[in-house]
Design a protein around this motif. Structure first.
Motif, short mmCIF file in Angstrom:
data_model
loop_
_atom_site.label_atom_id
_atom_site.label_comp_id
_atom_site.label_asym_id
_atom_site.label_seq_id
_atom_site.Cartn_x
_atom_site.Cartn_y
_atom_site.Cartn_z
N MET B 1 0.65 -1.19 -0.18
CA MET B 1 0.06 0.12 -0.03
C MET B 1 0.98 1.23 -0.14
O MET B 1 2.06 1.28 0.41
N LEU B 2 0.21 2.27 -0.32
CA LEU B 2 1.01 3.53 -0.51
C LEU B 2 1.71 3.86 0.65
O LEU B 2 2.84 4.27 0.72
N LYS B 3 1.42 3.75 1.84
CA LYS B 3 1.90 4.04 3.23
C LYS B 3 3.51 3.62 3.29
O LYS B 3 4.26 3.89 3.51
N ILE B 4 3.25 2.20 3.01
CA ILE B 4 4.62 1.37 3.24
C ILE B 4 5.59 1.84 2.24
O ILE B 4 6.67 1.86 2.74
N SER B 5 5.27 1.98 1.14
CA SER B 5 6.38 2.38 0.14
C SER B 5 6.68 3.85 0.37
O SER B 5 7.84 3.85 0.13
N PHE B 6 5.96 4.61 1.11
CA PHE B 6 6.50 5.83 1.35
C PHE B 6 7.48 5.75 2.43
O PHE B 6 8.56 6.41 2.45
N TRP B 7 7.32 4.99 3.46
CA TRP B 7 8.19 4.71 4.55
C TRP B 7 9.39 4.13 4.05
O TRP B 7 10.60 4.68 4.27
N LEU B 8 9.42 3.38 3.24
CA LEU B 8 10.44 2.50 2.61
C LEU B 8 11.35 3.55 1.87
O LEU B 8 12.74 3.62 2.05
N LYS B 9 10.92 4.45 1.13
CA LYS B 9 11.60 5.46 0.52
C LYS B 9 12.25 6.30 1.53
O LYS B 9 13.52 6.58 1.33
N ARG B 10 11.59 6.63 2.46
CA ARG B 10 12.04 7.39 3.48
C ARG B 10 13.16 6.92 4.20
O ARG B 10 14.40 7.48 4.40
N ILE B 11 13.26 5.56 4.55
CA ILE B 11 14.32 5.04 5.37
C ILE B 11 15.36 4.69 4.23
O ILE B 11 16.54 4.83 4.39
N ALA B 12 15.21 4.50 2.99
CA ALA B 12 16.32 4.48 1.93
C ALA B 12 17.04 5.78 2.08
O ALA B 12 18.42 5.91 1.99
N GLN B 13 16.27 7.08 1.99
CA GLN B 13 17.12 8.25 1.91
C GLN B 13 17.93 8.15 3.03
O GLN B 13 19.06 8.91 2.92
N LEU B 14 17.35 7.98 4.12
CA LEU B 14 18.08 8.31 5.48
C LEU B 14 19.34 7.47 5.32
O LEU B 14 20.59 7.69 5.91
N LEU B 15 19.29 6.15 4.80
CA LEU B 15 20.22 5.11 5.01
C LEU B 15 21.45 5.79 3.81
O LEU B 15 22.72 5.75 4.25
N ILE B 16 21.18 6.41 2.72
CA ILE B 16 21.98 7.05 2.03
C ILE B 16 22.93 8.06 2.80
O ILE B 16 24.15 8.27 2.67
N VAL B 17 22.30 8.74 3.57
CA VAL B 17 22.78 10.00 4.41
C VAL B 17 23.83 9.58 5.18
O VAL B 17 24.88 9.92 5.41
N LEU B 18 23.06 8.34 5.87
CA LEU B 18 24.23 7.52 6.78
C LEU B 18 25.28 7.15 6.12
O LEU B 18 26.64 7.36 6.77
N LEU B 19 25.13 6.34 5.15
CA LEU B 19 26.54 6.04 4.37
C LEU B 19 27.39 7.01 4.07
O LEU B 19 28.71 7.12 4.27
N LEU B 20 26.97 8.22 3.47
CA LEU B 20 27.66 9.22 3.06
C LEU B 20 28.33 9.75 4.36
O LEU B 20 29.64 10.20 4.50
N VAL B 21 27.45 10.09 5.52
CA VAL B 21 28.26 10.57 6.68
C VAL B 21 29.43 9.88 7.23
O VAL B 21 30.41 10.48 7.45
N THR B 22 29.25 8.49 7.36
CA THR B 22 30.44 7.64 7.75
C THR B 22 31.51 7.48 6.79
O THR B 22 32.61 7.57 7.11
N PHE B 23 31.12 7.64 5.39
CA PHE B 23 32.05 7.77 4.66
C PHE B 23 32.98 8.83 4.81
O PHE B 23 34.19 9.01 4.65
N GLY B 24 32.28 9.96 5.00
CA GLY B 24 32.82 11.16 4.98
C GLY B 24 33.99 11.17 6.15
O GLY B 24 35.11 11.71 6.11
N VAL B 25 33.51 10.72 7.30
CA VAL B 25 34.40 10.65 8.47
C VAL B 25 35.45 9.86 8.31
O VAL B 25 36.91 10.19 8.67
N SER B 26 35.30 8.67 7.41
CA SER B 26 36.50 7.68 7.47
C SER B 26 37.60 8.42 6.52
O SER B 26 38.78 8.62 6.41
#
Lengths: 283, 321, 325
Positions: B1-26
């Motif tokens: 349903m719409l709701k779940i796909s919305f949250w998945l997209k959101r979580i994916a965005q956050l994961l990308i940010v997290l990866l970038l942050v940790t990569f930046g730190v390293s």
């Protein structure tokens, strides 16, 4: 000029005093700020020509605070100026051009914003202010440069996001479409139409940012990674922690200056914002 | 349903940010113009340092190093702290430090909200009159004073001069609730003042706007008392900005906690960051910063979900977005 | 017939940065029990402010209310806020123009409906819910159980208006203020809502004050009509008499500006030229004079007082139109 209230005049007055100290402090006939007055340890106010007294190491407090003003104000203005400039260029461009550029920029901003300010600043300073020979101390001017750079980097996403938001709300308006339809070049549209409207919002935030940077620099100095040897307000607080129990007045002085300065910048930032809101409301 | 796909997209965005942050730190770490192995192991043979380099992945390129670190991180291996006596697991340190910081931040937020809500309601109800002006001005002034200044002043007066409260250290809950709380009082006050000011201001603005709405007049025409209207009708729709702000201020709290934790010697996560930097424990620094970023991002996600409950309009609105 | 609501010399002033704004001036209205009185006027004529002031709902430190309001024997203007509040619900109630903003957006319909019942009538939660369902049926909402659980934004405009009516009549008020209840609705829904109000009035023996800018709405729905202009009552008469034999040039102009179905297409709509007088500075003379096609010099210099025909028809004009003269 519209009428300013009493607190606003006080704020302006205090900040002018700070600027005065910052610019002319070194020519004023105060005692030397990093000379140890061994005969006058921990004296109170107005003793032996030390107007604000000294601390347990023998440093004259008034001279220290004036020197500290210079450093703290300089760092704050430099960081906010640079950060604001770079941030707004990035933010305005992103909002104006949209598309992929915007998405990339927003992601970069978010990356910067997802690490708490002080943590990021700490990380940056610690990395950039290290010498090849790890045991050698870093010269002060390099510390200062590193500090300004780190704080600028921390500020860029914050100010950039605001610039982008403000630009977004203005590019949507009809007069931009009208200007484009008349064949105006984008760069001209930006400079003539967008920037004058985004600038007030940025200025309001800039005042607040100055306060934030002053506090950040002080925090870093307290932690020991900022300006060493008490040459800034934070440094004075760090130095004065030892005297906490028996000579707390050593701490009162920098705290007082710090607090009053930040209160003033916050107040002025508020005043500018209120002017802005009332202007927007009339539109 | 719409709701779940919305949250998945959101979580994916956050994961990308997290990866970038940790990569930046390293990346940042690799930029340090020192040989990290020498820093971490100043006393020891070159052989031992070589082993260390291999173990930590310093011999690989930046991406290789990052991937190795990431692999370890997700398995819970946060690296080690190296000192002359031996090593300690970073994860052990963080396991100790996390609950302290979490408690500190939790107390701060709870106190801040608990005080800000009544203050906000009162100043909105009496907007423009004396009570409102007094509250607003006092809070504004207090919040402009940096938290370490408040902390130091508290220590000077409450801790030293009157000796009401202990000035240093941390006592875990298990060792006695009252002792635990006594050590937390001053740090919490220092951190919460700024928050109280912000929250009160936000809530007041939202409530003043809400009080002008027709449904308030309608509620009054039903014969409901002012208090009932304020607390049960107006507070909920007005608290959205407050909640969002609570999430956003977590970042500032974490940062502010660094200085406060150092001042009061309550060895929490913020202090760990500082200790890692001061002790040149760059491996520990990388992992700790990553943990902080993870926590911050995760917390924002929770607040997002929560705001869907408080104001159901945002729930459905986002489905359409 | 005794008056259920008696408004005498009601005045409302707002303190604004631009000066004192006089929204309502010297209004006298009697609402006899068991009747429906329409209050007609343009936006800015003061009709909404007057109703809210009469009920005592105007909030704000910059509001000044003068005059007397007596409801069912109680002098509202002399009572405390709590005492007046006790009369809400079962005495007086109000429905508002825009049901979207008048309903609390974050609370379910059932909760908003039952609140009045629980707080004012002391019903238990369960009883209140049962009664709420009955109320929804009374206002002819299909599927009341589902509606009870819904939020306002999930309903259509007409349904929201019905819900608001249900809330207002929940405690069986004697007098209902209906502030432009149909303005925000489509024409077809308008007719339904007006009919619903008519039927409810009969069933519940309720009196009504119907505020609107649309003369067409008061025809057939009211017993008396008061016309307001620039904060004052300028005409008052039984509805049929008003339409048949109006005195005020303003009322005539209002009637003329209603598009009629038997006008040829392409006919220019008749409008009333000019604007309302500035409420911070009403000036001398009749407020309508600058826009009145019959205006004479006296109209510009002397403010007309309220005159009364022997049959009770009130009007405020130096040179009224109409047959009786």
């Amino acid at each position: 000029m519209r009428k300013f209230t009493k607190p606003t005049w006080l704020a302006i007055g205090w900040l002018s005093l700070m600027m005065f100290f910052a610019i002319f402090g070194w020519v004023l006939p105060f005692k030397s700020w990093n000379f140890v007055y061994e005969d006058d340890l921990e004296v109170g106010l107005f003793t032996n020509g030390h107007i604000l007294g000294t601390d347990s190491n023998g440093y004259d407090l008034l001279a220290s605070i004036v020197a500290g003003t210079r450093m703290s104000i300089f760092i704050a203005i430099a960081a906010v100026g640079l950060g604001g400039l770079i941030g707004s260029v990035l933010g305005i461009t992103a909002a104006y051009v949209r598309g992929k550029v915007d998405t990339v920029m927003v992601t970069i901003f978010n990356v910067g914003l997802s690490v708490p300010n002080l943590v990021l600043a700490l990380a940056l300073v610690s990395v950039l202010a290290t010498n090849v020979d790890i045991n050698q101390a870093v010269p002060t001017w390099r510390r200062v440069m590193v500090l300004i750079m780190s704080l600028t980097i921390v500020l860029i996403p914050i100010l950039g996001r605001i610039a982008r938001g403000a630009t977004l709300s203005w590019t949507g308006r009809e007069f931009v479409t009208a200007a484009r339809s008349m064949g105006m070049r984008d760069s001209k549209i930006i400079t003539k139409h967008i920037v004058p409207n985004v600038l007030p919002a940025l200025i309001a935030v800039a005042f607040l940012a100055v306060g934030v940077v002053i506090i950040a620099e002080a925090s870093l100095s307290i932690l020991g990674v900022g300006i060493p040897d008490g040459a800034s307000w934070g440094g004075m607080i760090a130095r004065g922690r030892n005297d906490l129990e028996y000579a707390p007045h050593v701490l009162y002085v920098p705290i007082f200056f710090l607090a009053l300065t930040v209160i003033s910048t916050n107040h002025l930032g508020d005043v500018v914002r209120a002017q802005l809101d009332s202007r927007e409301a009339k539109v | 349903m719409l709701k779940i796909s919305f949250w998945l997209k959101r979580i994916a965005q956050l994961l990308i940010v997290l990866l970038l942050v940790t990569f930046g730190v390293s990346l940042l770490l690799r930029l340090i113009p020192v040989d990290l192995a020498t820093v971490l192991l100043p006393v020891g043979t070159e052989n031992e340092r070589d082993i260390l380099r291999e173990e930590l992945g310093f011999d690989k390129g930046p991406i290789g190093y990052y991937l190795q670190w990431l692999g370890n991180f997700v398995q819970g291996d946060f690296g080690k702290i190296y000192f002359s006596g031996g090593t300690e697991e970073v994860s052990a340190h963080l396991a100790d430090a996390m609950p302290r910081s979490l408690l500190l931040m939790a107390y701060t937020q709870v106190i801040a909200i608990a005080i800000a809500v009544p203050l906000g309601v009162v100043s909105a109800y009496r907007a423009g009159r004396r009570a409102d002006k007094i509250i607003s001005n006092t809070l504004f002034t207090l919040s402009s004073v940096p938290n370490f200044a408040i902390a130091l002043l508290l220590v000077i007066f409450v801790g030293v001069k009157f000796a009401w409260l202990p000035t240093l250290g941390y006592v875990p809950l298990s060792d006695g609730v009252w002792e635990h709380l006594k050590h937390m009082i001053m740090p919490v006050i220092s951190l919460s003042l700024g928050l109280i000011a912000t929250y009160t201001r936000l809530l007041r603005a939202d409530m003043i706007a809400a009080l002008r709405e027709d449904y308030v007049t309608m509620a009054a025409s039903k014969g409901l008392s002012d208090q009932r209207i304020l607390w049960r009708h107006v507070l909920r729709p007005s608290s959205l900005t407050l909640l969002t702000s609570a999430a956003l201020s977590m970042g500032g709290l974490i940062g502010g906690a660094i200085v406060i934790e150092s001042l009061f010697a309550t060895y929490g996560v913020g202090f760990e960051v500082f200790a890692a930097i001061a002790g040149r424990q760059y491996v520990a620094l990388q992992s700790t910063v990553a943990v902080i970023a993870l926590f911050y991002v995760f917390f924002n996600l929770i607040v997002d979900i929560a705001s869907g409950f408080v104001d159901p309009r945002t729930r459905d609105r986002r489905v359409n977005a | 017939m005794s008056s259920l609501l008696s408004i005498k010399n009601l005045g409302v002033n707002f303190d604004t940065p631009r000066g004192s704004l006089e929204a309502v001036r010297g209004v006298d209205i009697e609402i006899p029990a068991g009747t429906s009185v329409g209050v007609v006027g343009e936006s800015g004529s003061g009709k909404t402010v007057m109703c809210r002031a009469a009920m005592g709902l105007l909030q704000g430190s910059n509001v000044q209310r003068t005059g007397t309001v007596v409801f069912d024997g109680n002098e509202l203007t002399a009572m405390t806020k709590e005492q007046v509040r006790n009369l809400f619900g079962s005495g007086m109630a109000m429905i508002f123009q825009d049901p979207m903003t008048a309903l609390n957006p974050v609370r379910r319909i059932g909760s908003q409906l039952s609140e009045g019942l629980r707080v004012r009538l002391g019903m238990s939660k369960k009883d209140a819910m049962v009664r709420s369902k009955e109320l929804l049926e009374l206002v002819r909402i299909p599927n009341p159980t589902a509606v009870l659980k819904s939020f306002p934004y999930q309903l259509s405009g007409g349904m929201r208006q019905r819900v608001m009516i249900a809330i207002a009549i929940a405690c069986n008020p004697k007098l209902l203020f209906a502030d432009e209840p149909t303005t925000a609705l489509d024409v077809t829904v308008q007719a339904q809502i007006l009919q619903l109000l008519r039927e409810l009035r009969e069933d519940l023996k309720m009196s009504m004050v119907l505020v609107t800018h649309d003369l067409g709405v008061v025809a057939g729905n009211t017993d008396f009509v008061a016309v307001m202009y620039a904060g004052e009552v300028v005409e008052y008469a039984p509805t049929t008499k008003l339409f048949a034999d109006m005195r005020m040039p303003y009322t005539e102009a209002l009637l003329e500006s209603i598009p009629k179905i038997d006008h040829k297409s392409g006919t220019r709509l008749s409008v009333i030229a000019g604007r309302l007088p500035n409420p911070t500075d009403r000036g001398v003379g009749c407020g309508f004079a600058p826009r009145c096609k019959y205006a004479q010099e006296k109209c510009h210099t002397q403010h007309p007082e309220l005159q009364k025909d022997p049959d009770g028809h009130l009007y405020r004009c130096w040179f009224p139109i109409g047959k009786a003269l």
